[in-house]
Design a protein around this motif. Sequence first.
Motif, mmCIF file in Angstrom:
data_model
loop_
_atom_site.group_PDB
_atom_site.id
_atom_site.type_symbol
_atom_site.label_atom_id
_atom_site.label_comp_id
_atom_site.label_asym_id
_atom_site.label_seq_id
_atom_site.Cartn_x
_atom_site.Cartn_y
_atom_site.Cartn_z
ATOM 1 N N HIS A 96 1.019 -1.036 -0.077
ATOM 2 C CA HIS A 96 0.174 0.069 0.073
ATOM 3 C C HIS A 96 1.089 1.248 0.114
ATOM 4 O O HIS A 96 1.855 1.428 1.012
ATOM 5 N N HIS B 159 3.493 1.182 3.055
ATOM 6 C CA HIS B 159 3.715 0.101 4.027
ATOM 7 C C HIS B 159 3.379 -1.297 3.293
ATOM 8 O O HIS B 159 2.587 -1.246 2.193
ATOM 9 N N HIS C 204 1.432 -4.894 3.838
ATOM 10 C CA HIS C 204 0.855 -6.071 4.628
ATOM 11 C C HIS C 204 1.350 -7.238 4.349
ATOM 12 O O HIS C 204 1.414 -7.465 3.031
HETATM 13 ZN ZN LIG Z 1 -2.604 -0.521 4.105
#
Ligand SMILES: [Zn+2]
Length: 264
Positions: free
Chosen positions: A147, A158, A160
């Motif tokens: 993301h 970041h 995930h």
């Molecule tokens: Zn995210």
Amino acid sequence: MRARHEVAQVLEQHWPQVERHTGINSWQLRTLGAIMRCRTAAMGGHVDACPDCGSVRISYNSCRNRHCPKCQGRKREEWIRAREAELLPVPYFHLVFTLPEELNPLALLQPKAVYDTLFEAAWETLLTFARDPKHLGARPGMVAVLHTWGQTLSLHPHLHGIVPGGGLSEKGKWRGAPSKGRFLFPVKAMSRVFRAKYVEKLKERLPELDRSLVNSLFQKQWVVYAKRPFAGPESVVEYLGRYTHKIAISNHRLLKVEQEAVTF
Ligand SMILES: [Zn+2]
Ligand SMILES: [Zn+2]
């Protein structure tokens, strides 16, 4: 429910400015063009006919771009079904590897280097802890989704990671995490390893990297965040569908479209 406004409509209103915008690269421009033209006459059309009842439906073609608000629903479903097929009947963990904001300017200039390094550093951090017999002593797995934006659409890169609570031993046997799925690896220690690996790999990719930037990266604590373990594979899939496979902004979030401003 049909959205009142569409991202496509905003793009169409301002397309000459979008095309001239110096902050938009050619790949982004192609994506925006696809979103603007999706399911319009510009895409051409197709005819669906039912051989049983003979009913005929004519519709415009979709762009199938994964960033398109009109196409995301189907793409998401396809993606979820493919991931579902990979799931194991074990507890899952959700890790989030976040880059410090000091890297934001570089992420805009050299996105490939910054994000490739993020995937590599996160994976190697996970490998380091999983292979360590003190923690697990096995080969782990991870589904990772990048993301690059936060809720306010500002840059917030970041990763995930959806990680099963265990791994494969050298003999190929399953070895579960010792805490029975309550806890995976210590996140403070992971954060330090992640930072060291990230900076080392980024320096390899970009040898001309600014020294003061490198120093500022080490002055800061990095964050690897471990969310509560999932209840089971079903909630993992639900999570993936709702959060990790959404587009930057959906048509339903557009509240008002004016000549000078868009409210969302
Ligand atoms: Zn995210
Ligand atoms: Zn589309």
